[in-house]
Design a protein around this motif. Structure first.
Motif, PDB file in Angstrom:
ATOM      1  N   ARG A   1      11.957   6.707  -9.771  1.00  0.00           N
ATOM      2  CA  ARG A   1      11.825   7.235 -11.136  1.00  0.00           C
ATOM      3  C   ARG A   1      10.459   7.844 -11.371  1.00  0.00           C
ATOM      4  NH1 ARG A   1      15.676   3.119 -14.548  1.00  0.00           N
ATOM      5  NH2 ARG A   1      17.481   3.444 -13.183  1.00  0.00           N
ATOM      6  N   VAL A   2       9.845   8.233 -10.281  1.00  0.00           N
ATOM      7  CA  VAL A   2       8.621   9.017 -10.348  1.00  0.00           C
ATOM      8  C   VAL A   2       8.987  10.385  -9.784  1.00  0.00           C
ATOM      9  CG1 VAL A   2       6.283   9.262  -9.477  1.00  0.00           C
ATOM     10  CG2 VAL A   2       7.154   7.009 -10.069  1.00  0.00           C
ATOM     11  N   ASP A   3       8.756  11.417 -10.558  1.00  0.00           N
ATOM     12  CA  ASP A   3       9.220  12.749 -10.156  1.00  0.00           C
ATOM     13  C   ASP A   3       8.131  13.743 -10.507  1.00  0.00           C
ATOM     14  OD1 ASP A   3      10.575  15.008  -9.516  1.00  0.00           O
ATOM     15  OD2 ASP A   3      12.422  14.443 -10.537  1.00  0.00           O
ATOM     16  N   SER A   4       7.114  13.767  -9.685  1.00  0.00           N
ATOM     17  CA  SER A   4       5.931  14.546 -10.043  1.00  0.00           C
ATOM     18  C   SER A   4       6.240  16.027 -10.105  1.00  0.00           C
ATOM     19  CB  SER A   4       4.807  14.274  -9.058  1.00  0.00           C
ATOM     20  OG  SER A   4       3.645  14.942  -9.458  1.00  0.00           O
TER      21      SER A   4
ATOM     22  N   MET B   1       0.864  -1.180   0.000  1.00  0.00           N
ATOM     23  CA  MET B   1       0.000   0.000   0.000  1.00  0.00           C
ATOM     24  C   MET B   1       0.899   1.227   0.000  1.00  0.00           C
ATOM     25  SD  MET B   1      -1.495   0.367   3.892  1.00  0.00           S
ATOM     26  CE  MET B   1      -0.424   0.795   5.291  1.00  0.00           C
ATOM     27  N   ALA B   2       0.400   2.290  -0.584  1.00  0.00           N
ATOM     28  CA  ALA B   2       1.175   3.520  -0.630  1.00  0.00           C
ATOM     29  C   ALA B   2       0.247   4.714  -0.563  1.00  0.00           C
ATOM     30  CB  ALA B   2       2.023   3.591  -1.900  1.00  0.00           C
ATOM     31  N   LYS B   3       0.793   5.829  -0.132  1.00  0.00           N
ATOM     32  CA  LYS B   3       0.063   7.105  -0.173  1.00  0.00           C
ATOM     33  C   LYS B   3       1.020   8.167  -0.691  1.00  0.00           C
ATOM     34  CE  LYS B   3       0.179  10.321   2.027  1.00  0.00           C
ATOM     35  NZ  LYS B   3       0.953  11.633   2.035  1.00  0.00           N
ATOM     36  N   GLY B   4       0.414   9.236  -1.170  1.00  0.00           N
ATOM     37  CA  GLY B   4       1.245  10.339  -1.624  1.00  0.00           C
ATOM     38  C   GLY B   4       0.944  10.633  -3.059  1.00  0.00           C
ATOM     39  N   ALA B   5       0.917  11.912  -3.357  1.00  0.00           N
ATOM     40  CA  ALA B   5       0.748  12.301  -4.735  1.00  0.00           C
ATOM     41  C   ALA B   5       2.134  12.548  -5.290  1.00  0.00           C
ATOM     42  CB  ALA B   5      -0.113  13.542  -4.819  1.00  0.00           C
ATOM     43  N   GLY B   6       3.068  11.647  -4.972  1.00  0.00           N
ATOM     44  CA  GLY B   6       4.427  11.932  -5.354  1.00  0.00           C
ATOM     45  C   GLY B   6       5.333  10.737  -5.331  1.00  0.00           C
ATOM     46  N   MET B   7       6.477  10.909  -4.760  1.00  0.00           N
ATOM     47  CA  MET B   7       7.504   9.902  -4.935  1.00  0.00           C
ATOM     48  C   MET B   7       8.489   9.884  -3.781  1.00  0.00           C
ATOM     49  SD  MET B   7       8.383  12.927  -5.882  1.00  0.00           S
ATOM     50  CE  MET B   7       7.143  12.857  -7.114  1.00  0.00           C
ATOM     51  N   LEU B   8       9.320   8.861  -3.844  1.00  0.00           N
ATOM     52  CA  LEU B   8      10.264   8.606  -2.760  1.00  0.00           C
ATOM     53  C   LEU B   8      11.352   9.662  -2.681  1.00  0.00           C
ATOM     54  CD1 LEU B   8      11.210   6.644  -0.632  1.00  0.00           C
ATOM     55  CD2 LEU B   8      12.513   5.500  -2.405  1.00  0.00           C
ATOM     56  N   ALA B   9      12.086   9.775  -3.727  1.00  0.00           N
ATOM     57  CA  ALA B   9      13.234  10.686  -3.680  1.00  0.00           C
ATOM     58  C   ALA B   9      13.510  11.141  -5.084  1.00  0.00           C
ATOM     59  CB  ALA B   9      14.463   9.987  -3.117  1.00  0.00           C
ATOM     60  N   PRO B  10      13.125  12.305  -5.403  1.00  0.00           N
ATOM     61  CA  PRO B  10      12.476  13.298  -4.564  1.00  0.00           C
ATOM     62  C   PRO B  10      10.988  12.999  -4.402  1.00  0.00           C
ATOM     63  CG  PRO B  10      12.670  14.131  -6.762  1.00  0.00           C
ATOM     64  CD  PRO B  10      13.329  12.785  -6.762  1.00  0.00           C
ATOM     65  N   GLY B  11      10.335  13.710  -3.500  1.00  0.00           N
ATOM     66  CA  GLY B  11       8.935  13.442  -3.198  1.00  0.00           C
ATOM     67  C   GLY B  11       8.113  14.708  -3.178  1.00  0.00           C
ATOM     68  N   LEU B  12       6.947  14.615  -3.751  1.00  0.00           N
ATOM     69  CA  LEU B  12       6.025  15.763  -3.831  1.00  0.00           C
ATOM     70  C   LEU B  12       5.422  15.994  -2.465  1.00  0.00           C
ATOM     71  CD1 LEU B  12       4.072  17.735  -5.315  1.00  0.00           C
ATOM     72  CD2 LEU B  12       2.652  15.773  -5.710  1.00  0.00           C
ATOM     73  N   ALA B  13       4.351  15.264  -2.240  1.00  0.00           N
ATOM     74  CA  ALA B  13       3.914  15.149  -0.871  1.00  0.00           C
ATOM     75  C   ALA B  13       4.675  13.940  -0.354  1.00  0.00           C
ATOM     76  CB  ALA B  13       2.421  14.918  -0.829  1.00  0.00           C
ATOM     77  N   THR B  14       4.646  13.722   0.928  1.00  0.00           N
ATOM     78  CA  THR B  14       5.313  12.545   1.463  1.00  0.00           C
ATOM     79  C   THR B  14       4.804  11.284   0.808  1.00  0.00           C
ATOM     80  OG1 THR B  14       5.743  13.535   3.581  1.00  0.00           O
ATOM     81  CG2 THR B  14       5.489  11.154   3.548  1.00  0.00           C
ATOM     82  N   MET B  15       5.738  10.391   0.464  1.00  0.00           N
ATOM     83  CA  MET B  15       5.347   9.076   0.029  1.00  0.00           C
ATOM     84  C   MET B  15       5.597   8.083   1.147  1.00  0.00           C
ATOM     85  SD  MET B  15       6.278   6.373  -2.795  1.00  0.00           S
ATOM     86  CE  MET B  15       7.205   5.692  -1.498  1.00  0.00           C
TER      87      MET B  15
ATOM     88  N   ALA C   1       3.746   2.916  -7.902  1.00  0.00           N
ATOM     89  CA  ALA C   1       4.324   4.163  -8.418  1.00  0.00           C
ATOM     90  C   ALA C   1       3.435   4.746  -9.511  1.00  0.00           C
ATOM     91  CB  ALA C   1       5.742   3.911  -8.943  1.00  0.00           C
ATOM     92  N   ARG C   2       2.940   3.897 -10.385  1.00  0.00           N
ATOM     93  CA  ARG C   2       2.061   4.376 -11.453  1.00  0.00           C
ATOM     94  C   ARG C   2       0.757   4.925 -10.862  1.00  0.00           C
ATOM     95  NH1 ARG C   2       1.117   6.187 -14.767  1.00  0.00           N
ATOM     96  NH2 ARG C   2       0.112   5.043 -16.444  1.00  0.00           N
ATOM     97  N   GLN C   3       0.272   4.267  -9.793  1.00  0.00           N
ATOM     98  CA  GLN C   3      -0.945   4.770  -9.141  1.00  0.00           C
ATOM     99  C   GLN C   3      -0.702   6.147  -8.523  1.00  0.00           C
ATOM    100  OE1 GLN C   3      -3.156   1.764  -6.674  1.00  0.00           O
ATOM    101  NE2 GLN C   3      -1.721   0.308  -7.567  1.00  0.00           N
ATOM    102  N   LEU C   4       0.502   6.355  -7.995  1.00  0.00           N
ATOM    103  CA  LEU C   4       0.824   7.675  -7.433  1.00  0.00           C
ATOM    104  C   LEU C   4       0.797   8.740  -8.534  1.00  0.00           C
ATOM    105  CD1 LEU C   4       3.844   6.790  -5.091  1.00  0.00           C
ATOM    106  CD2 LEU C   4       1.492   7.260  -4.397  1.00  0.00           C
ATOM    107  N   VAL C   5       1.431   8.440  -9.666  1.00  0.00           N
ATOM    108  CA  VAL C   5       1.446   9.391 -10.781  1.00  0.00           C
ATOM    109  C   VAL C   5       0.026   9.681 -11.253  1.00  0.00           C
ATOM    110  CG1 VAL C   5       2.108   9.676 -13.202  1.00  0.00           C
ATOM    111  CG2 VAL C   5       3.767   8.817 -11.556  1.00  0.00           C
ATOM    112  N   ALA C   6      -0.771   8.621 -11.319  1.00  0.00           N
ATOM    113  CA  ALA C   6      -2.134   8.777 -11.840  1.00  0.00           C
ATOM    114  C   ALA C   6      -3.009   9.613 -10.913  1.00  0.00           C
ATOM    115  CB  ALA C   6      -2.768   7.405 -12.062  1.00  0.00           C
ATOM    116  N   ASP C   7      -2.588   9.740  -9.659  1.00  0.00           N
ATOM    117  CA  ASP C   7      -3.389  10.481  -8.682  1.00  0.00           C
ATOM    118  C   ASP C   7      -2.663  11.742  -8.216  1.00  0.00           C
ATOM    119  OD1 ASP C   7      -5.692  10.848  -7.111  1.00  0.00           O
ATOM    120  OD2 ASP C   7      -4.790   9.843  -5.379  1.00  0.00           O
TER     121      ASP C   7
END
Lengths: 392, 392
Positions: B214-217, B171-185, B256-262
């Motif tokens: 490799r997600v960098d919102s 499970m994950a939360k965040g409208a972003g990513m690990l490093a770097p991160g938009l909102a906290t992931m 990760a794709r779900q984070l990008v999509a949201d």
């Protein structure tokens, strides 16, 4: 307040027909001497427009007779044909003025990836050459505007020990900065001081390094950024490196602030000052990290003094770039120390960001004595709008 | 599709009262064993929240019994008091579950710079402990949401050679990513595979390195990003590094794709793939430069296939990081090669960005054989709005 304020320069700004709007789009600046000393600094982007490739070579020998600038097209990513267009432009200017094309700097700004309308541009060169005037600086400044809402000009005069005076004039366009650059930044600086090419080059690099290089509106670097300095020697005042650097820095600083104040869609100008760094480079690196935080910049747009977003941006700078203890950092916004020693400080509600366009963010790293300021803008609805609709 | 899909795990999600909205805000995940192997990766920000300082130590010995996660407050930049709050939370969980507080990972997400309502949080721990269940994964996933509009879960099962199966849930939360991160992931991964701590750590780093990393919102790195993997061994299936890495990569890739999509306010997901790089790191650096260009991202929002902004971003990568010839680079958008050899390519009007949420940008450097993809989002009015209004 113009590039024609120093003695020895003429300029013109005309409508060549490159812009669909019919606004002025071609500027010509001529150094009538007696000297033709020049220096230039250019984008550090590896993808460079044809006019940058050309002009870097032109300024290489420290001699420039004229600068031709067009808006309405960047002539970037246009291949060998685009370079040929720049070359023909320089040759046309050279023929019109009776100087070598190799002494003509070419600057272009506008959309990337489209060829220029060369017949229109060359016709504009002829029209500009016909109206060159010692008070044409303001017209030239208007002709290089793209998304700028106002022309940017600046001027400083200095007296020498023998009571002669010399002047530096400047014009710039762009809602951004040299390196990196939002939209293309073009700047022409003129002076009637007597200087050699080495001094001109050193002074220009020193001045741009602490002015245009510390404006970072949106972190994007243009393919066309150019700053060129022309020295006519017409005042007869011989000027040393320190004096020239000081006056150039004043003019470039004024122009840089004007760029920030007119940045695309911005509602706040933000000065991020980092103190207590081990080196000036470290201070710049930390300040730049803050100026590139979309989250912080969006918060400023919302008049939200979100110091957590400042600290989280500060924390992204690698320790080898800027040594400091994250638990020692203070953050003040508009003079209110909202974060102290990495934790909560004064009441953030004391900060009123809605009161003025200018916002001051002060970060104290408590690691050394070096300081630097980088300017940026907030991230606004209008920024997104202007940059999503720019080419359509 | 849940962290309780693998055998040996119970979870719960409850409303502790940390969020003004009254939505669920506290999750508890318990590994009932027989094994309690764990690994974790954390933000590389130097400004780290108290729960990250705590949890890095907890996972250091490779043993974790439970993870407690709260939304409604990041407990970042809260000083020694904030760390004491995290410590007390772990002790409370330990007491409730009969395990050592030193085996309890703590994760927090929400606003920076505010203390948590600890009585409410500890009450929530008790409530969650009382309803822990082997099908509580979905409740836990909902309780960690902040600006997320949907809960993010993923699951993969694999058969071993002897026909036993093992599962990875996440499970994950965040409208972003690990490093770097938009909102906290924040991400919790569970598996019933039998693995040692060294394998778990290596597999987790490999999987997150090619997914969340490799997600960098929006280029902003959080102070709280945490990914923790718990292995119960309950399936009895012993799994090697390659198999675990493959399954973790599949689960992390889905999340990760779900984070990008949201992602906050985004209207497009953008996959930037760089080919023909000399090394994978070079490919990532070039892709990341494109994903951080506000100008390009605003253009995508406007459905404008502005390849000049792609090239100008590519050109900002230093040559020692990614050697390539700028005049050899091709750019394709949604399969249309709009720029060839650094110049104009196919007709850009062939690219229809309005047709779908997903946008593919392919950059070929023609310098080597390495490839990498980095995901980002477009820069929209809604991004600016949500992030300017976030804390108000």
């Amino acid at each position: 307040m113009s590039i024609t304020a120093p003695a020895g320069f003429r300029a013109a700004g005309v409508t060549a027909g490159l812009k669909a709007s019919g606004n002025p789009d071609l500027a010509l600046v001529v150094n009538d001497g007696p000297e033709h000393v020049a220096a230039g600094v250019f984008t550090t982007n590896r993808v460079v427009a044809a006019p940058v490739v050309w002009s870097r070579t032109v300024v290489g020998d420290g001699v420039v007779h004229a600068v031709v600038l067009n808006s309405g097209g960047a002539n970037a990513c246009t291949g060998p044909e685009g370079f040929a267009d720049t070359h023909r432009t320089a040759e046309h200017v050279g023929a019109a003025l009776g100087v070598s094309s190799g002494d003509v700097v070419v600057c272009s700004t506008g959309l990337i990836g489209e060829r220029l309308d060369l017949p229109a541009l060359l016709g504009g060169v002829d029209a500009a050459a016909a109206v060159l005037s010692a008070d044409g600086g303001a017209d030239a400044a208007r002709a290089i505007m793209t998304t700028d809402t106002v022309a940017k000009e600046a001027q400083e005069s200095r007296a020498t020990a023998d009571a002669t005076t010399w002047t530096v004039g400047g014009m710039a366009k762009g809602a951004g900065m040299l390196a990196p650059g939002l939209a293309t930044m073009l700047c022409v600086l003129t002076t009637d001081a007597v200087v050699d090419a080495g001094t001109a080059d050193a002074a220009l690099r020193a001045a741009t390094g602490v002015t245009f290089d510390r404006v970072d509106s949106d972190g994007c670097m243009s393919t066309n950024d150019t700053v060129v300095l022309l020295a006519s020697g017409a005042s007869g005042s011989r000027v040393g490196l320190a004096e020239l650097t000081e006056a150039l820095t004043a003019v470039c600083g004024s122009l840089a602030r004007q760029l920030v104040a007119d940045a695309e869609g911005a509602s706040h100008d933000i000065a991020v000052t980092v103190r207590g760094a081990t080196t000036e480079d470290a201070a710049v690196a930390v300040a730049r990290a803050v100026t590139r935080s979309n989250l912080f910049k969006a918060a400023v747009f919302g008049n939200d003094p979100n110091w957590g977003r400042v600290l989280s941006a500060v924390g992204t700078v690698p320790v080898d770039v800027a040594p400091f203890d994250a638990d020692a950092v203070d953050v003040a916004i508009n003079g209110v120390t909202v974060s102290r020693a990495g934790g909560v400080g004064e009441d953030r509600s004391l900060v009123d960001l809605a009161a003025a366009r200018e916002v001051r963010v002060d970060v104290d790293l408590h690691a050394g004595r070096a300081t630097a300021t980088v300017w940026t803008n907030d991230l606004t609805h209008d920024y997104v709008h202007e940059n999503s609709a720019y080419s359509t």
